[in-house]
Design a protein around this motif. Structure first.
Motif, PDB file in Angstrom:
ATOM      1  N   TRP A  60       0.838  -1.209   0.000  1.00  0.00           N
ATOM      2  CA  TRP A  60       0.000   0.000   0.000  1.00  0.00           C
ATOM      3  C   TRP A  60       0.867   1.250   0.000  1.00  0.00           C
ATOM      4  O   TRP A  60       0.399   2.341  -0.368  1.00  0.00           O
ATOM      5  CB  TRP A  60      -0.929   0.018   1.227  1.00  0.00           C
ATOM      6  CG  TRP A  60      -0.185  -0.078   2.534  1.00  0.00           C
ATOM      7  CD1 TRP A  60       0.092  -1.213   3.233  1.00  0.00           C
ATOM      8  CD2 TRP A  60       0.436   0.993   3.251  1.00  0.00           C
ATOM      9  NE1 TRP A  60       0.842  -0.912   4.347  1.00  0.00           N
ATOM     10  CE2 TRP A  60       1.059   0.440   4.387  1.00  0.00           C
ATOM     11  CE3 TRP A  60       0.519   2.367   3.049  1.00  0.00           C
ATOM     12  CZ2 TRP A  60       1.769   1.210   5.309  1.00  0.00           C
ATOM     13  CZ3 TRP A  60       1.223   3.140   3.967  1.00  0.00           C
ATOM     14  CH2 TRP A  60       1.833   2.559   5.090  1.00  0.00           C
ATOM     15  N   ASP A  61       2.130   1.092   0.424  1.00  0.00           N
ATOM     16  CA  ASP A  61       3.050   2.227   0.537  1.00  0.00           C
ATOM     17  C   ASP A  61       3.751   2.448  -0.804  1.00  0.00           C
ATOM     18  O   ASP A  61       4.802   1.859  -1.074  1.00  0.00           O
ATOM     19  CB  ASP A  61       4.055   1.959   1.659  1.00  0.00           C
ATOM     20  CG  ASP A  61       4.880   3.189   2.006  1.00  0.00           C
ATOM     21  OD1 ASP A  61       4.627   4.269   1.423  1.00  0.00           O
ATOM     22  OD2 ASP A  61       5.798   3.065   2.839  1.00  0.00           O
ATOM     23  N   PHE A  81      -6.211   3.478  10.565  1.00  0.00           N
ATOM     24  CA  PHE A  81      -5.074   2.716  10.038  1.00  0.00           C
ATOM     25  C   PHE A  81      -5.411   1.230   9.862  1.00  0.00           C
ATOM     26  O   PHE A  81      -4.583   0.467   9.367  1.00  0.00           O
ATOM     27  CB  PHE A  81      -3.854   2.894  10.939  1.00  0.00           C
ATOM     28  CG  PHE A  81      -3.280   4.282  10.868  1.00  0.00           C
ATOM     29  CD1 PHE A  81      -2.490   4.685   9.802  1.00  0.00           C
ATOM     30  CD2 PHE A  81      -3.543   5.212  11.865  1.00  0.00           C
ATOM     31  CE1 PHE A  81      -1.970   5.967   9.730  1.00  0.00           C
ATOM     32  CE2 PHE A  81      -3.034   6.497  11.805  1.00  0.00           C
ATOM     33  CZ  PHE A  81      -2.243   6.888  10.735  1.00  0.00           C
ATOM     34  N   MET A  92      -0.437   5.140   0.403  1.00  0.00           N
ATOM     35  CA  MET A  92       0.387   6.327   0.183  1.00  0.00           C
ATOM     36  C   MET A  92       0.449   6.440  -1.332  1.00  0.00           C
ATOM     37  O   MET A  92       1.137   5.675  -2.005  1.00  0.00           O
ATOM     38  CB  MET A  92       1.778   6.151   0.804  1.00  0.00           C
ATOM     39  CG  MET A  92       2.709   7.313   0.531  1.00  0.00           C
ATOM     40  SD  MET A  92       2.023   8.906   1.017  1.00  0.00           S
ATOM     41  CE  MET A  92       2.661   9.108   2.647  1.00  0.00           C
ATOM     42  N   ASP A 115       4.824   9.452  -3.750  1.00  0.00           N
ATOM     43  CA  ASP A 115       5.935   9.783  -2.862  1.00  0.00           C
ATOM     44  C   ASP A 115       5.938  11.297  -2.637  1.00  0.00           C
ATOM     45  O   ASP A 115       5.845  12.074  -3.596  1.00  0.00           O
ATOM     46  CB  ASP A 115       7.255   9.347  -3.504  1.00  0.00           C
ATOM     47  CG  ASP A 115       8.418   9.449  -2.534  1.00  0.00           C
ATOM     48  OD1 ASP A 115       8.171   9.409  -1.309  1.00  0.00           O
ATOM     49  OD2 ASP A 115       9.571   9.574  -2.994  1.00  0.00           O
ATOM     50  N   GLY A 116       6.000  11.692  -1.385  1.00  0.00           N
ATOM     51  CA  GLY A 116       6.010  13.125  -1.082  1.00  0.00           C
ATOM     52  C   GLY A 116       4.649  13.672  -0.706  1.00  0.00           C
ATOM     53  O   GLY A 116       4.537  14.840  -0.329  1.00  0.00           O
ATOM     54  N   ASP A 117       3.615  12.851  -0.797  1.00  0.00           N
ATOM     55  CA  ASP A 117       2.305  13.315  -0.328  1.00  0.00           C
ATOM     56  C   ASP A 117       2.356  13.570   1.176  1.00  0.00           C
ATOM     57  O   ASP A 117       3.152  12.952   1.891  1.00  0.00           O
ATOM     58  CB  ASP A 117       1.212  12.271  -0.611  1.00  0.00           C
ATOM     59  CG  ASP A 117       0.765  12.269  -2.074  1.00  0.00           C
ATOM     60  OD1 ASP A 117       1.183  13.163  -2.821  1.00  0.00           O
ATOM     61  OD2 ASP A 117      -0.012  11.365  -2.439  1.00  0.00           O
ATOM     62  N   GLY A 118       1.434  14.405   1.625  1.00  0.00           N
ATOM     63  CA  GLY A 118       1.424  14.763   3.039  1.00  0.00           C
ATOM     64  C   GLY A 118       0.927  13.668   3.958  1.00  0.00           C
ATOM     65  O   GLY A 118       1.038  13.782   5.182  1.00  0.00           O
ATOM     66  N   ARG A 136      -1.424   9.537   4.027  1.00  0.00           N
ATOM     67  CA  ARG A 136      -2.136   8.473   3.312  1.00  0.00           C
ATOM     68  C   ARG A 136      -3.537   8.976   2.995  1.00  0.00           C
ATOM     69  O   ARG A 136      -4.309   9.316   3.901  1.00  0.00           O
ATOM     70  CB  ARG A 136      -2.179   7.212   4.179  1.00  0.00           C
ATOM     71  CG  ARG A 136      -0.805   6.633   4.400  1.00  0.00           C
ATOM     72  CD  ARG A 136      -0.797   5.570   5.470  1.00  0.00           C
ATOM     73  NE  ARG A 136      -1.610   4.402   5.146  1.00  0.00           N
ATOM     74  CZ  ARG A 136      -1.647   3.313   5.907  1.00  0.00           C
ATOM     75  NH1 ARG A 136      -0.929   3.241   7.019  1.00  0.00           N
ATOM     76  NH2 ARG A 136      -2.396   2.292   5.549  1.00  0.00           N
ATOM     77  N   PHE A 146      -4.826  11.620   9.397  1.00  0.00           N
ATOM     78  CA  PHE A 146      -3.852  12.257  10.291  1.00  0.00           C
ATOM     79  C   PHE A 146      -3.459  11.281  11.399  1.00  0.00           C
ATOM     80  O   PHE A 146      -2.305  10.965  11.598  1.00  0.00           O
ATOM     81  CB  PHE A 146      -4.417  13.550  10.888  1.00  0.00           C
ATOM     82  CG  PHE A 146      -3.466  14.218  11.836  1.00  0.00           C
ATOM     83  CD1 PHE A 146      -2.398  14.949  11.343  1.00  0.00           C
ATOM     84  CD2 PHE A 146      -3.614  14.096  13.206  1.00  0.00           C
ATOM     85  CE1 PHE A 146      -1.488  15.541  12.212  1.00  0.00           C
ATOM     86  CE2 PHE A 146      -2.712  14.693  14.082  1.00  0.00           C
ATOM     87  CZ  PHE A 146      -1.650  15.417  13.587  1.00  0.00           C
ATOM     88  N   ALA A 201      -1.841  17.936   3.100  1.00  0.00           N
ATOM     89  CA  ALA A 201      -1.149  18.062   1.824  1.00  0.00           C
ATOM     90  C   ALA A 201       0.360  18.161   2.099  1.00  0.00           C
ATOM     91  O   ALA A 201       0.753  18.117   3.263  1.00  0.00           O
ATOM     92  CB  ALA A 201      -1.675  19.232   1.014  1.00  0.00           C
ATOM     93  N   PRO A 202       1.178  18.267   1.065  1.00  0.00           N
ATOM     94  CA  PRO A 202       0.802  18.373  -0.348  1.00  0.00           C
ATOM     95  C   PRO A 202       0.238  17.053  -0.879  1.00  0.00           C
ATOM     96  O   PRO A 202       0.335  16.024  -0.223  1.00  0.00           O
ATOM     97  CB  PRO A 202       2.129  18.715  -1.024  1.00  0.00           C
ATOM     98  CG  PRO A 202       3.169  18.083  -0.151  1.00  0.00           C
ATOM     99  CD  PRO A 202       2.649  18.214   1.246  1.00  0.00           C
TER     100      PRO A 202
END
Lengths: 481, 82
Positions: free
Chosen positions: A31-32, A127, A133, A136-139, A141, A169, A268-269
């Motif tokens: 998922w990552d 969770f 995710m 890559d680089g997203d704020g 999941r 969060f 975000a981002p």
């Protein structure tokens, strides 16, 4: 009589499998990022939708990527042959959106598949759901990428379904932007937050394809009634566990809770529909979760926004154009059609007109730019009725030959925009404003007829009898197609 | 064993505030289901990757990863909601 539609994603997945528009991914995927990367690549290749059977860390769950990211899949959703051209899909949409409207049907909890598993209180943990995710680089999941959020104006009773992105969060908290000009924005900021009250919400993940379409398409109808109109019969809803909201009974996962007033957390981002990460990490709205209900072996739906074409671009472009066509036709304006290419990330609208009088291009373009939906696009190209608006080559030809860079350009320095416009200055993004431009690709009507250039094409420059003869004998000449 | 966290900054990496107490959001990058959980905390950071007990990766406002790992000392996790 009901139209052909799929009662849930599982029914739809089966149909895609039969037409070759689905790939069953049987090996375990992470998922990552891995899952997101696969979905992204299928979008960029305009390939079949991936259905993931095994997700790392989440036995028992599945995931369905890029649910309606191609014209073929949209045709299938609407009960058409997969190879139906865009103009045929437009015809089907026009037919359904002009038919009877149905109020939703409320069904008992025991009959609702989305209640097969109920988790509430301390047991709630976001969770425990296989939120990917995505990039890559997203704020964080993003659990809400192909979903919608249900909210209700408690004074008027108006209910909104809308796709508002949501990031996890912590165990019981999601964050995401509620834009002020959106329907939910008007309800939240205009009603609940003013009174300091939390706003109940329900996030619907993995809705049936028609309900998903209804949630993202602009419509004057309440979206649940719009879904019924597209289905040709009422959509079946069930009451939430913790609030007075109703959700589609066949959806995969429902997340219930409250949007907190005057509370903001960083979000975000995120890779956005424009193909960029434009909006920064910033403080945005907070959703506190009270309850999760779902089907057994729930299937997470995942849209991966980025460079075209994903379903957000395809479906928003399609439905925005159809909405603008309705608007123009409602005023009796002589248009031939309205279209947006998904590749424009629904920033460019093409309007075909019969050039019946001087100023028609500015008239029709100004009307759509004054509409509620105008925040989502900023370029309006008006072509005449000799141009096929669905044919990119013809529209480019019209721009390059009929549009006068000075006389044909009408600039509107200020208009409603979004914070996501990559071209906008940081100040414009912050203020959610965007300049607009109209490209008039029609020849002026006051030119003497003898001075108007004539188009040189097979369709325009040969007599009908010659065209018919050539078409009839085409294969006899030795051509295959 | 050192844990790994990350955080997003809106300014340039060069302007990162070091060795002062900061209150903000970090993400726990421990592999597994809870990866990327957000934590509101008081902490100190340093560009020296070995100064504090745990590793901190830094990302810029649009997600760009800075290729210089830092270190972090978490002083307190702050509960935001009751």
């Amino acid at each position: 009589m009901a139209y052909r539609y799929f009662i849930d994603n599982r029914d739809y997945i089966e149909a895609l499998r039969k037409t070759g528009d689905l790939v069953d991914v049987s090996i375990e995927v992470d998922w990552d990022l891995e899952l997101g990367a696969i979905v992204r690549r299928t979008c960029e290749k305009k390939g079949p939708a991936p259905y993931f059977h095994k997700i790392k860390d989440y036995p028992g769950f599945g995931a369905f990527g890029a649910p309606i990211a191609t014209w073929r899949r949209l045709a299938i959703v609407l009960g058409l042959p997969p190879d139906t051209p865009v103009s045929g899909i437009v015809e089907e949409w026009r037919k359904r959106t002009q038919s009877a409207v149905f109020k939703p049907e409320i069904i008992p909890k025991n009959d609702a598949r989305c209640k097969e598993v109920i988790i509430d209180g301390d047991q709630v943990n976001l969770f425990d759901l296989p939120a990917p995710m995505v990039h890559d680089g997203d704020g964080g999941r993003y659990i809400g990428t192909w979903h919608f959020v249900v909210a209700k104006d408690e004074e008027s009773g108006f209910v909104n379904w809308g796709m508002y992105r949501q990031m996890i969060f912590d165990e019981k908290t999601m964050v995401g932007p509620i834009l002020p000009f959106s329907d939910m924005g008007r309800i939240f900021y205009g009603k609940y937050e003013q009174k300091g009250k939390p706003m109940p919400f329900a996030t619907v993940i993995g809705p049936d394809p028609i309900s998903a379409l209804a949630s993202l398409a602009p419509t004057p109808l309440p979206e649940a009634e719009f879904a019924g109109q597209l289905m040709g019969e009422p959509v079946k809803l069930v009451k939430c566990e913790t609030c007075d909201l109703y959700v589609p009974a066949t959806a995969e996962i429902i997340i219930e809770g409250e949007v907190l007033p005057h509370v903001r957390l960083e979000e975000a981002p995120f890779g956005e529909y424009t193909g960029y990460r434009t909006s920064p990490r910033d403080k945005r709205n907070v959703y506190r979760v009270k309850c999760i209900t779902m089907r057994k072996n729930a299937i997470m739906t995942v849209s991966n926004m980025g460079v075209p074409v994903d379903e957000g671009q395809l479906l928003r472009s399609f439905t925005l154009a159809m909405d603008m066509e309705l608007l123009l036709k409602s005023q009796g304006l002589p248009i031939t059609g309205v279209y947006m290419w998904p590749e424009s990330t629904h920033h460019l609208l093409v309007i075909g007109v019969k050039p019946a009088y001087t100023g028609i291009a500015q008239q029709v373009a100004s009307l759509v730019l004054g509409s509620k939906a105008a925040a989502w696009f900023h370029i309006v190209v008006v072509v005449d009725d000799k141009t096929d608006i669905y044919n990119v080559e013809e529209v480019i030809h019209a721009i390059c030959t009929k549009w006068h860079p000075v006389r044909g350009t009408i600039l509107m320095p200020f208009g409603a925009g979004t914070p996501l416009n990559p071209f906008a200055s940081p100040e414009e993004r912050f203020s959610q404003k965007a300049p607009k431009v109209i490209l008039d690709c029609t020849f002026p009507l006051d030119w003497p007829k003898a001075l108007v250039p004539t188009m040189v094409s097979f369709r325009e420059v040969y007599p009908r009898e010659v065209q018919e003869k050539v078409l009839k004998n085409w294969k006899e000449y030795g051509f295959k197609e | 064993m050192r844990k790994v966290f990350d955080t997003f900054i809106s300014k340039n990496f060069e302007e990162l505030t070091e060795d002062e107490e900061i209150t903000g959001i970090i993400r726990d990058l421990t592999p597994g289901r809870m990866k990327y959980k957000g934590i509101y905390a008081r902490f100190r950071i340093s560009k020296d990757p070995d100064k504090y007990p745990d590793t901190l990766l830094v990302r810029l406002g649009r997600g760009q990863l800075v290729d210089k790992p830092c270190s972090i000392q978490i002083l307190e996790e702050i509960k935001i909601f009751p």
